[in-house]
Write a protein that holds these residues in place. Structure first.
Motif, PDB file in Angstrom:
ATOM      1  N   PHE A  81     -16.875 -14.092  -3.981  1.00 38.68           N
ATOM      2  CA  PHE A  81     -17.894 -13.084  -4.236  1.00 38.68           C
ATOM      3  C   PHE A  81     -17.411 -11.658  -3.951  1.00 38.68           C
ATOM      4  O   PHE A  81     -18.135 -10.696  -4.228  1.00 38.68           O
ATOM      5  CB  PHE A  81     -19.163 -13.411  -3.458  1.00 38.68           C
ATOM      6  N   SER A  82     -16.209 -11.518  -3.430  1.00 34.13           N
ATOM      7  CA  SER A  82     -15.608 -10.185  -3.305  1.00 34.13           C
ATOM      8  C   SER A  82     -14.865  -9.785  -4.573  1.00 34.13           C
ATOM      9  O   SER A  82     -14.398  -8.649  -4.688  1.00 34.13           O
ATOM     10  CB  SER A  82     -14.638 -10.156  -2.114  1.00 34.13           C
ATOM     11  N   MET A  83     -14.765 -10.694  -5.513  1.00 35.38           N
ATOM     12  CA  MET A  83     -13.951 -10.507  -6.712  1.00 35.38           C
ATOM     13  C   MET A  83     -14.273  -9.253  -7.544  1.00 35.38           C
ATOM     14  O   MET A  83     -13.362  -8.606  -8.063  1.00 35.38           O
ATOM     15  CB  MET A  83     -14.054 -11.756  -7.591  1.00 35.38           C
ATOM     16  N   PRO A  84     -15.554  -8.850  -7.725  1.00 40.10           N
ATOM     17  CA  PRO A  84     -15.817  -7.690  -8.586  1.00 40.10           C
ATOM     18  C   PRO A  84     -15.064  -6.423  -8.195  1.00 40.10           C
ATOM     19  O   PRO A  84     -14.830  -5.555  -9.049  1.00 40.10           O
ATOM     20  CB  PRO A  84     -17.334  -7.495  -8.441  1.00 40.10           C
ATOM     21  N   VAL A  85     -14.674  -6.299  -6.931  1.00 44.37           N
ATOM     22  CA  VAL A  85     -13.961  -5.090  -6.507  1.00 44.37           C
ATOM     23  C   VAL A  85     -12.636  -4.947  -7.248  1.00 44.37           C
ATOM     24  O   VAL A  85     -12.203  -3.834  -7.558  1.00 44.37           O
ATOM     25  CB  VAL A  85     -13.730  -5.102  -4.982  1.00 44.37           C
ATOM     26  N   VAL A  86     -11.974  -6.068  -7.544  1.00 43.55           N
ATOM     27  CA  VAL A  86     -10.656  -5.976  -8.186  1.00 43.55           C
ATOM     28  C   VAL A  86     -10.764  -5.484  -9.623  1.00 43.55           C
ATOM     29  O   VAL A  86      -9.762  -5.047 -10.208  1.00 43.55           O
ATOM     30  CB  VAL A  86      -9.900  -7.328  -8.159  1.00 43.55           C
ATOM     31  N   LEU A  87     -11.955  -5.541 -10.218  1.00 45.50           N
ATOM     32  CA  LEU A  87     -12.110  -5.085 -11.604  1.00 45.50           C
ATOM     33  C   LEU A  87     -11.869  -3.590 -11.744  1.00 45.50           C
ATOM     34  O   LEU A  87     -11.576  -3.115 -12.850  1.00 45.50           O
ATOM     35  CB  LEU A  87     -13.514  -5.433 -12.106  1.00 45.50           C
ATOM     36  N   ILE A  88     -11.997  -2.860 -10.643  1.00 43.44           N
ATOM     37  CA  ILE A  88     -11.769  -1.418 -10.698  1.00 43.44           C
ATOM     38  C   ILE A  88     -10.396  -1.043 -10.158  1.00 43.44           C
ATOM     39  O   ILE A  88     -10.075   0.124 -10.029  1.00 43.44           O
ATOM     40  CB  ILE A  88     -12.852  -0.668  -9.909  1.00 43.44           C
ATOM     41  N   ARG A 143      -4.115  -1.625 -10.051  1.00 42.72           N
ATOM     42  CA  ARG A 143      -2.967  -2.536 -10.109  1.00 42.72           C
ATOM     43  C   ARG A 143      -3.374  -3.757 -10.914  1.00 42.72           C
ATOM     44  O   ARG A 143      -3.866  -4.741 -10.392  1.00 42.72           O
ATOM     45  CB  ARG A 143      -2.529  -2.923  -8.697  1.00 42.72           C
ATOM     46  N   ARG A 144      -3.173  -3.725 -12.212  1.00 41.46           N
ATOM     47  CA  ARG A 144      -3.703  -4.722 -13.121  1.00 41.46           C
ATOM     48  C   ARG A 144      -3.142  -6.106 -12.864  1.00 41.46           C
ATOM     49  O   ARG A 144      -3.848  -7.100 -12.975  1.00 41.46           O
ATOM     50  CB  ARG A 144      -3.416  -4.298 -14.571  1.00 41.46           C
ATOM     51  N   LYS A 145      -1.858  -6.215 -12.548  1.00 46.66           N
ATOM     52  CA  LYS A 145      -1.264  -7.531 -12.331  1.00 46.66           C
ATOM     53  C   LYS A 145      -1.870  -8.216 -11.108  1.00 46.66           C
ATOM     54  O   LYS A 145      -2.197  -9.399 -11.147  1.00 46.66           O
ATOM     55  CB  LYS A 145       0.250  -7.411 -12.174  1.00 46.66           C
ATOM     56  N   ALA A 146      -2.018  -7.468 -10.033  1.00 48.21           N
ATOM     57  CA  ALA A 146      -2.612  -8.032  -8.828  1.00 48.21           C
ATOM     58  C   ALA A 146      -4.068  -8.420  -9.075  1.00 48.21           C
ATOM     59  O   ALA A 146      -4.533  -9.477  -8.630  1.00 48.21           O
ATOM     60  CB  ALA A 146      -2.521  -7.043  -7.673  1.00 48.21           C
ATOM     61  N   ALA A 147      -4.796  -7.569  -9.798  1.00 46.05           N
ATOM     62  CA  ALA A 147      -6.185  -7.865 -10.109  1.00 46.05           C
ATOM     63  C   ALA A 147      -6.296  -9.113 -10.971  1.00 46.05           C
ATOM     64  O   ALA A 147      -7.155  -9.971 -10.748  1.00 46.05           O
ATOM     65  CB  ALA A 147      -6.830  -6.674 -10.810  1.00 46.05           C
ATOM     66  N   SER A 191      -9.555  -2.312  10.119  1.00 41.26           N
ATOM     67  CA  SER A 191      -9.446  -0.956   9.559  1.00 41.26           C
ATOM     68  C   SER A 191      -8.065  -0.353   9.777  1.00 41.26           C
ATOM     69  O   SER A 191      -7.630   0.513   9.015  1.00 41.26           O
ATOM     70  CB  SER A 191     -10.500  -0.047  10.198  1.00 41.26           C
ATOM     71  N   LEU A 192      -7.377  -0.801  10.823  1.00 39.50           N
ATOM     72  CA  LEU A 192      -6.057  -0.250  11.123  1.00 39.50           C
ATOM     73  C   LEU A 192      -5.033  -0.625  10.061  1.00 39.50           C
ATOM     74  O   LEU A 192      -3.963  -0.021   9.985  1.00 39.50           O
ATOM     75  CB  LEU A 192      -5.596  -0.754  12.495  1.00 39.50           C
ATOM     76  N   PHE A 193      -5.361  -1.639   9.230  1.00 42.14           N
ATOM     77  CA  PHE A 193      -4.425  -2.098   8.201  1.00 42.14           C
ATOM     78  C   PHE A 193      -5.002  -1.960   6.797  1.00 42.14           C
ATOM     79  O   PHE A 193      -4.491  -2.525   5.850  1.00 42.14           O
ATOM     80  CB  PHE A 193      -4.072  -3.577   8.459  1.00 42.14           C
ATOM     81  N   TRP A 194      -6.096  -1.219   6.680  1.00 42.81           N
ATOM     82  CA  TRP A 194      -6.845  -1.150   5.419  1.00 42.81           C
ATOM     83  C   TRP A 194      -6.135  -0.248   4.424  1.00 42.81           C
ATOM     84  O   TRP A 194      -5.744   0.875   4.750  1.00 42.81           O
ATOM     85  CB  TRP A 194      -8.240  -0.618   5.704  1.00 42.81           C
ATOM     86  N   THR A 195      -5.993  -0.711   3.190  1.00 42.34           N
ATOM     87  CA  THR A 195      -5.399   0.079   2.111  1.00 42.34           C
ATOM     88  C   THR A 195      -6.309   0.004   0.904  1.00 42.34           C
ATOM     89  O   THR A 195      -7.384  -0.578   0.955  1.00 42.34           O
ATOM     90  CB  THR A 195      -4.023  -0.476   1.723  1.00 42.34           C
ATOM     91  N   HIS A 196      -5.858   0.534  -0.204  1.00 43.63           N
ATOM     92  CA  HIS A 196      -6.515   0.317  -1.489  1.00 43.63           C
ATOM     93  C   HIS A 196      -5.719  -0.747  -2.222  1.00 43.63           C
ATOM     94  O   HIS A 196      -4.510  -0.824  -2.128  1.00 43.63           O
ATOM     95  CB  HIS A 196      -6.584   1.605  -2.303  1.00 43.63           C
ATOM     96  N   GLY A 197      -6.414  -1.580  -2.974  1.00 44.03           N
ATOM     97  CA  GLY A 197      -5.739  -2.650  -3.703  1.00 44.03           C
ATOM     98  C   GLY A 197      -6.243  -4.013  -3.270  1.00 44.03           C
ATOM     99  O   GLY A 197      -7.115  -4.154  -2.411  1.00 44.03           O
ATOM    100  N   VAL A 198      -5.663  -5.038  -3.871  1.00 46.49           N
ATOM    101  CA  VAL A 198      -6.092  -6.404  -3.625  1.00 46.49           C
ATOM    102  C   VAL A 198      -5.897  -6.805  -2.171  1.00 46.49           C
ATOM    103  O   VAL A 198      -6.683  -7.582  -1.614  1.00 46.49           O
ATOM    104  CB  VAL A 198      -5.330  -7.373  -4.558  1.00 46.49           C
ATOM    105  N   SER A 199      -4.874  -6.264  -1.527  1.00 49.67           N
ATOM    106  CA  SER A 199      -4.576  -6.686  -0.155  1.00 49.67           C
ATOM    107  C   SER A 199      -5.734  -6.419   0.794  1.00 49.67           C
ATOM    108  O   SER A 199      -6.005  -7.201   1.707  1.00 49.67           O
ATOM    109  CB  SER A 199      -3.317  -5.984   0.353  1.00 49.67           C
ATOM    110  N   ARG A 200      -6.494  -5.329   0.581  1.00 49.78           N
ATOM    111  CA  ARG A 200      -7.580  -5.050   1.527  1.00 49.78           C
ATOM    112  C   ARG A 200      -8.759  -5.995   1.271  1.00 49.78           C
ATOM    113  O   ARG A 200      -9.546  -6.268   2.173  1.00 49.78           O
ATOM    114  CB  ARG A 200      -7.959  -3.578   1.487  1.00 49.78           C
TER     115      ARG A 200
END
Length: 536
Positions: free
Chosen positions: A199-206, A209-213, A133-142
């Motif tokens: 199985f974590s993939m659906p999160v990137v659909l929202i 950052r389209r390129k990362a997704a 949690s100390l490094f959690w962001t929004h985006g593909v990296s999290r």
């Protein structure tokens, strides 16, 4: 289409805004649902819902505590613990059945077992995710951070204290023969990483950052294609058998409540001998025959019981050999030492070799912290004069004609660490077990599934002899070639499949898993997503 996207975004916003008991309850429900991705249910597509749900709930915990790291840590912990408590509660509920074998003595412990075990196991992934949690962001990296955190917690659960890698994430592929082949390359922990990643993939659909997704989705497509292609290709190899050899597996189906009764002491060996003799009468005995009886088959010490080995020798025809479970005793300076063992007995009734179980079951075969637990009335479940003593090492046992096998007693088959070096590689894995403790529950099915994975990891066939089931013969690709179903008396005979070439997992072990972790962590560091100065 636009309306559907808007509704999805509204739902996601609602999930992120949940707090308190509502967020915890939804996480708990997600964990319960996730348990059905594993054997015997095999509904792994449900993870496309439950893993993204957990990520979104953690997003909400992060958003509501963005500037307060300590508060964020505990918010992540509460969400994660609720999820994994539900996961382990459903995945391990069958353990309560063991306390009903002698209900008068142990039934009072069931509520504690159903809270303490799932709750304790949930601490490991919860603490790891809380640290993340100390490094959690929004985006593909999290998402990558989430995958790495749970993959590492998988490995930790299989190693710290006594280790208990039951229903680790890779077993979501254990019910699908094609997907199962990936264990031969990556092992259970490497496949667990793939399961979390895919199985974590659906999160990137929202993700905005389209390129990362797009890159994440493309990677998932390539991984899926690679796993399916690898499994399909591996299953196309023709199946070969060992010439001049057959196996006979006996499943006596003795109820666990009856097994240790004093009045049955003299009844069980004749029962085994009669069932074995009947099965042998239906076979052609012009080839070598290996006969298998289950774990701790008798309520006495096999090598000390007067007339026991002689009776076995009198029953076994020429060119046969018995591999059976049993309890043995050694005298030491501190008194008697008892071992849960595998015995190899010749057709003359002579002991050829013995293996002592290395990984003992806590609370079953020994009582940890005995001085404390015994003072509050807790005892181990297996009746014996003393705690069992662990063997010193895993080993293979050599038989005739260059044939060898590695014994795995009971839940030793759930540990990938039992794999032997290539130079000691056996022709056969032998899992003698007694799942009679767990009745008609998911436990015996899960145990069989995990034993099958050991066969695939090593490219070595598996013979499994279980008291009440599920006894089976599994080839080096994980196919079940013969079996006796749960809670039925029976037997089967079959030719023995040949081993395959040493798998990548046999050669390098978990090195590929650690390599994947290192690469992904390096990517995250290069992206500068783990630097705390960029988070707040």
């Amino acid at each position: 289409m636009v309306s559907a996207i808007d509704k999805s975004r509204t739902l996601i916003s609602s999930l992120r805004e949940l707090s308190g008991w509502r967020r915890g309850l939804l996480a708990f429900a997600g964990g319960i649902a996730s348990a059905f991705a594993f054997p015997p249910y095999g509904a792994f597509p449900i993870l496309w819902v439950t893993l993204p749900l957990l990520i979104l709930l953690l997003d909400g915990a992060r958003d509501q505590t963005a500037a307060r790291r300590k508060t964020r840590f505990f918010a992540f912990f509460r969400v994660s613990w609720a999820f994994f408590f539900g996961f382990f509660l459903i995945g391990l509920f069958w353990i309560a059945e063991a306390f009903l074998v002698d209900a008068k003595s142990y039934a009072w412990m069931i509520p504690f077992a159903l809270v303490i075990l799932p709750g304790g196991l949930a601490l490991i992934p919860s603490l790891v995710l809380s640290g993340a949690s100390l490094f959690w962001t929004h985006g593909v990296s999290r998402i990558l951070l989430f995958v790495v955190a749970l993959a590492l917690s998988n490995w930790l659960r299989g190693h710290i204290l006594t280790g208990f890698p039951w229903n680790v994430w890779g077993y979501a592929f254990a019910e699908n023969l094609t997907l199962m082949q990936s264990f031969s390359a990556l092992g259970i922990y490497g496949v667990g990483f793939l399961v979390l990643f895919l199985f974590s993939m659906p999160v990137v659909l929202i993700d905005q950052r389209r390129k990362a997704a797009a890159a994440y989705i493309s990677a998932c497509v390539l991984v899926w294609a690679g796993v399916v292609a690898y499994g399909t290709n591996r299953l196309q190899a023709p199946q070969q058998t060992v010439e001049g050899l057959q196996v006979l597996v006996i499943q006596p189906n003795v109820p666990q409540a009856d097994k240790w009764k004093p009045e049955n002491r003299q009844r069980l060996l004749p029962l085994y001998l009669q069932q074995t003799q009947q099965a042998l009468s239906e076979l052609k005995l012009d080839t070598e025959t290996l006969i298998f009886w289950p774990e701790s088959a008798f309520p006495f010490l096999l090598d000390e019981e007067p007339g026991a080995l002689e009776a076995i020798g009198a029953t076994l025809p020429q060119n046969t050999m018995l591999i059976t479970g049993g309890i043995r005793r050694e005298l030491s300076e501190n008194g008697n030492l008892f071992f849960n063992s595998t015995f190899v007995v010749s057709d003359e009734g002579a002991l050829i070799d013995i293996y002592d179980k290395v990984r003992l079951v806590p609370f079953g075969e020994y009582l940890p912290k005995r001085w404390l637990l015994q003072s509050i009335g807790v005892e181990r479940l297996v009746p014996a004069p003393a705690d069992f003593t662990a063997g010193t090492r895993h080993k293979k046992i050599d038989l005739k004609n260059s044939l060898s096998f590695q014994p795995l007693i009971c839940y030793e088959a759930i540990f990938p660490q039992t794999v032997l070096p290539v130079s000691e590689r056996p022709n056969l894995l032998v899992n003698l077990t007694n799942d009679g403790w767990f009745g008609e529950t998911a436990g015996p099915y899960q145990h069989l599934a995990q034993a099958r994975v050991r066969a695939v990891e090593q490219g070595v066939p598996l013979v499994r002899a279980a008291n009440t089931g599920i006894s089976s013969l599994v080839d080096s690709n994980g196919r079940i070639l013969a079996e006796v179903v749960l809670n039925k008396k029976g037997s089967f005979n079959s030719e023995l499949p040949k081993i395959l070439r040493p798998t990548p997992y046999v050669r390098v072990g978990d090195s590929i898993f650690w390599g994947i972790i290192l690469v992904v962590v390096s990517i995250l560091l290069v992206m500068e997503k783990l630097l705390p100065t960029r988070r707040d």
